[in-house]
Design a protein around this motif. Sequence first.
Motif, PDB file in Angstrom:
ATOM      1  N   ILE A 172       0.852  -1.202   0.000  1.00  0.00           N
ATOM      2  CA  ILE A 172       0.000   0.000   0.000  1.00  0.00           C
ATOM      3  C   ILE A 172       0.887   1.252   0.000  1.00  0.00           C
ATOM      4  CG2 ILE A 172      -1.647   1.316   1.432  1.00  0.00           C
ATOM      5  CD1 ILE A 172      -2.907  -1.457   2.178  1.00  0.00           C
ATOM      6  N   ASP A 173       1.982   1.196   0.768  1.00  0.00           N
ATOM      7  CA  ASP A 173       2.920   2.336   0.791  1.00  0.00           C
ATOM      8  C   ASP A 173       3.526   2.577  -0.593  1.00  0.00           C
ATOM      9  OD1 ASP A 173       2.460   2.641   3.426  1.00  0.00           O
ATOM     10  OD2 ASP A 173       4.355   1.765   4.121  1.00  0.00           O
ATOM     11  N   VAL A 174       3.908   1.469  -1.258  1.00  0.00           N
ATOM     12  CA  VAL A 174       4.525   1.606  -2.592  1.00  0.00           C
ATOM     13  C   VAL A 174       3.500   2.160  -3.584  1.00  0.00           C
ATOM     14  CG1 VAL A 174       5.608   0.342  -4.507  1.00  0.00           C
ATOM     15  CG2 VAL A 174       6.231  -0.192  -2.151  1.00  0.00           C
ATOM     16  N   GLN A 175       2.248   1.750  -3.444  1.00  0.00           N
ATOM     17  CA  GLN A 175       1.212   2.283  -4.351  1.00  0.00           C
ATOM     18  C   GLN A 175       1.091   3.795  -4.157  1.00  0.00           C
ATOM     19  OE1 GLN A 175      -2.028   3.739  -4.395  1.00  0.00           O
ATOM     20  NE2 GLN A 175      -1.976   3.471  -6.629  1.00  0.00           N
ATOM     21  N   ALA A 176       1.101   4.228  -2.895  1.00  0.00           N
ATOM     22  CA  ALA A 176       0.957   5.662  -2.618  1.00  0.00           C
ATOM     23  C   ALA A 176       2.154   6.433  -3.175  1.00  0.00           C
ATOM     24  CB  ALA A 176       0.820   5.879  -1.113  1.00  0.00           C
ATOM     25  N   LYS A 177       3.346   5.844  -3.078  1.00  0.00           N
ATOM     26  CA  LYS A 177       4.571   6.499  -3.552  1.00  0.00           C
ATOM     27  C   LYS A 177       4.612   6.602  -5.070  1.00  0.00           C
ATOM     28  CE  LYS A 177       8.475   5.695  -0.499  1.00  0.00           C
ATOM     29  NZ  LYS A 177       9.545   4.769  -0.194  1.00  0.00           N
ATOM     30  N   THR A 178       4.201   5.519  -5.741  1.00  0.00           N
ATOM     31  CA  THR A 178       4.402   5.450  -7.196  1.00  0.00           C
ATOM     32  C   THR A 178       3.174   5.875  -7.982  1.00  0.00           C
ATOM     33  OG1 THR A 178       3.623   3.154  -7.256  1.00  0.00           O
ATOM     34  CG2 THR A 178       6.000   3.497  -6.945  1.00  0.00           C
ATOM     35  N   GLY A 179       1.986   5.724  -7.379  1.00  0.00           N
ATOM     36  CA  GLY A 179       0.751   6.046  -8.093  1.00  0.00           C
ATOM     37  C   GLY A 179       0.379   5.011  -9.145  1.00  0.00           C
ATOM     38  N   GLY A 180       1.092   3.870  -9.174  1.00  0.00           N
ATOM     39  CA  GLY A 180       0.772   2.838 -10.163  1.00  0.00           C
ATOM     40  C   GLY A 180       0.072   1.661  -9.519  1.00  0.00           C
ATOM     41  N   SER A 181       0.364   0.456 -10.023  1.00  0.00           N
ATOM     42  CA  SER A 181      -0.161  -0.779  -9.433  1.00  0.00           C
ATOM     43  C   SER A 181       1.008  -1.567  -8.866  1.00  0.00           C
ATOM     44  CB  SER A 181      -0.887  -1.610 -10.485  1.00  0.00           C
ATOM     45  OG  SER A 181      -2.079  -0.958 -10.862  1.00  0.00           O
TER      46      SER A 181
ATOM     47  N   ASP B 195      13.235   0.132  -1.982  1.00  0.00           N
ATOM     48  CA  ASP B 195      13.207  -1.313  -1.755  1.00  0.00           C
ATOM     49  C   ASP B 195      12.119  -1.994  -2.589  1.00  0.00           C
ATOM     50  OD1 ASP B 195      11.186  -0.208  -0.389  1.00  0.00           O
ATOM     51  OD2 ASP B 195      11.776  -0.948   1.599  1.00  0.00           O
ATOM     52  N   TYR B 196      11.562  -1.291  -3.551  1.00  0.00           N
ATOM     53  CA  TYR B 196      10.657  -1.944  -4.490  1.00  0.00           C
ATOM     54  C   TYR B 196      11.298  -1.947  -5.872  1.00  0.00           C
ATOM     55  CZ  TYR B 196       9.333   2.907  -5.584  1.00  0.00           C
ATOM     56  OH  TYR B 196       9.359   4.221  -5.937  1.00  0.00           O
ATOM     57  N   VAL B 197      10.728  -2.703  -6.793  1.00  0.00           N
ATOM     58  CA  VAL B 197      11.304  -2.792  -8.143  1.00  0.00           C
ATOM     59  C   VAL B 197      10.270  -2.330  -9.164  1.00  0.00           C
ATOM     60  CG1 VAL B 197      12.855  -4.699  -7.558  1.00  0.00           C
ATOM     61  CG2 VAL B 197      10.552  -5.219  -8.404  1.00  0.00           C
ATOM     62  N   ARG B 198      10.724  -2.002 -10.336  1.00  0.00           N
ATOM     63  CA  ARG B 198       9.815  -1.644 -11.423  1.00  0.00           C
ATOM     64  C   ARG B 198       9.610  -2.906 -12.261  1.00  0.00           C
ATOM     65  NH1 ARG B 198       7.515   3.151 -14.302  1.00  0.00           N
ATOM     66  NH2 ARG B 198       6.624   1.985 -16.014  1.00  0.00           N
ATOM     67  N   VAL B 199       8.382  -3.172 -12.645  1.00  0.00           N
ATOM     68  CA  VAL B 199       8.108  -4.363 -13.448  1.00  0.00           C
ATOM     69  C   VAL B 199       8.042  -3.950 -14.924  1.00  0.00           C
ATOM     70  CG1 VAL B 199       6.433  -6.205 -13.910  1.00  0.00           C
ATOM     71  CG2 VAL B 199       6.872  -5.477 -11.545  1.00  0.00           C
ATOM     72  N   ASN B 200       8.954  -4.493 -15.725  1.00  0.00           N
ATOM     73  CA  ASN B 200       8.951  -4.197 -17.171  1.00  0.00           C
ATOM     74  C   ASN B 200       7.886  -5.004 -17.881  1.00  0.00           C
ATOM     75  OD1 ASN B 200      11.145  -2.490 -17.017  1.00  0.00           O
ATOM     76  ND2 ASN B 200      12.605  -4.183 -17.215  1.00  0.00           N
ATOM     77  N   SER B 201       7.837  -6.282 -17.552  1.00  0.00           N
ATOM     78  CA  SER B 201       6.847  -7.144 -18.201  1.00  0.00           C
ATOM     79  C   SER B 201       6.609  -8.389 -17.355  1.00  0.00           C
ATOM     80  CB  SER B 201       7.322  -7.532 -19.601  1.00  0.00           C
ATOM     81  OG  SER B 201       8.475  -8.318 -19.473  1.00  0.00           O
ATOM     82  N   LEU B 202       5.533  -9.077 -17.690  1.00  0.00           N
ATOM     83  CA  LEU B 202       5.155 -10.290 -16.956  1.00  0.00           C
ATOM     84  C   LEU B 202       4.972 -11.426 -17.952  1.00  0.00           C
ATOM     85  CD1 LEU B 202       2.502  -8.534 -14.750  1.00  0.00           C
ATOM     86  CD2 LEU B 202       4.506  -9.706 -13.861  1.00  0.00           C
ATOM     87  N   VAL B 203       5.453 -12.583 -17.594  1.00  0.00           N
ATOM     88  CA  VAL B 203       5.287 -13.752 -18.459  1.00  0.00           C
ATOM     89  C   VAL B 203       4.583 -14.816 -17.639  1.00  0.00           C
ATOM     90  CG1 VAL B 203       6.461 -15.270 -20.108  1.00  0.00           C
ATOM     91  CG2 VAL B 203       7.642 -13.245 -19.229  1.00  0.00           C
ATOM     92  N   GLU B 204       3.484 -15.343 -18.156  1.00  0.00           N
ATOM     93  CA  GLU B 204       2.732 -16.347 -17.414  1.00  0.00           C
ATOM     94  C   GLU B 204       3.369 -17.722 -17.611  1.00  0.00           C
ATOM     95  OE1 GLU B 204       0.291 -15.417 -15.306  1.00  0.00           O
ATOM     96  OE2 GLU B 204       0.133 -17.500 -14.697  1.00  0.00           O
ATOM     97  N   LYS B 205       3.691 -18.379 -16.528  1.00  0.00           N
ATOM     98  CA  LYS B 205       4.235 -19.739 -16.531  1.00  0.00           C
ATOM     99  C   LYS B 205       5.277 -20.008 -17.634  1.00  0.00           C
ATOM    100  CE  LYS B 205       0.329 -21.793 -14.135  1.00  0.00           C
ATOM    101  NZ  LYS B 205      -0.587 -20.740 -13.832  1.00  0.00           N
TER     102      LYS B 205
END
Length: 294
Positions: A147-156, A183-193
């Motif tokens: 929740i803190d990271v969401q407030a900081k970044t404004g993303g998901s 201490d959080y990371v940025r997600v470039n992309s997601l790959v399912e399984k």
Amino acid sequence: MGKSVRKAVIPAAGLGTRFLPATKAMPKEMLPVVDAPAIQYVVEEAVSAGLDDVLMITGRSKRALEDHFDSAPALERTLELKGDQARLDSVQHASGLGPIHYVRQGEPKGLGHAVLCGRQHVGDEPFAVLLGDDLIDERDELLTAMIDVQAKTGGSVIALIEVEPAQISAYGCADILAVEGEDYVRVNSLVEKPSVDEAPSNLAVIGRYVLHPAVFDVLEKTEPGRGGEIQLTDALQTLAAGEGEGSGVYGVVFRGRRYDTGDKLSYLKAVITLASERPEFGEDLKAWMKDFNG
Ligand code: UTP
């Protein structure tokens, strides 16, 4: 300053095919973990993270879910007459967790579709999504950090765990970039399984999300993906690649205790782990397990 997170969406409308036949007439979220249904741990987690508005997405056999979080006057009276305060407290605890709202997902069209069913209730504010498959130990806070990271970044924000490379093909996998000084990371992309060779990292997605409401517009346009289901991962992929208000996906790497209850073997391990910590019978169980050799 963004809006603070108050609402939790808990999808519980899946078919639970990995648990058949136990889930033929009962949602898998109602399977007992020691002595409470898995979903009770999840609602407790949401409430202790300060989320005071819980929306459950239900499907067939929603009755058991609703009954569990409702009061049970006849049962409570009987326990009261018997003077059985401990059991009475345990029964009243579930209905005292706060008001829980329910929306029905007519057909199990996927996790993304289940989240979309919460749109009207959630409105235009960031919200948490908690899946009943993953139990997070109450001693290890995860949601509040997200929740803190969401407030900081404004993303998901998604939750990630490090897994052995050979295990990654059982999960969604995140391609990430470190964020300097954070201490959080940025997600470039997601790959399912992904297969082991294709996996961009050993970071696996687990069942906690804090989402910007922009996800709803994306979900509306998300076509059915893997398994013919509308996948939340596909919508997150779009948000990760997008720009502007509500885009951007970030990850919190969780290093605490998590109990996977999604398939039969993991579920049994989770139950044994949690049962062995119970003061009433944990030591007896461990002593019995030591002697047990099948
Ligand atoms: P899963 O894929 O783990 O659940 O979805 P499932 O489909 O019930 O299980 P299997 O694979 O057939 O055994 C993750 C979460 O999303 C919910 C499920 O209830 C679970 O909590 N879900 C999934 C929905 O609410 N609706 C759906 O259409 C699909």
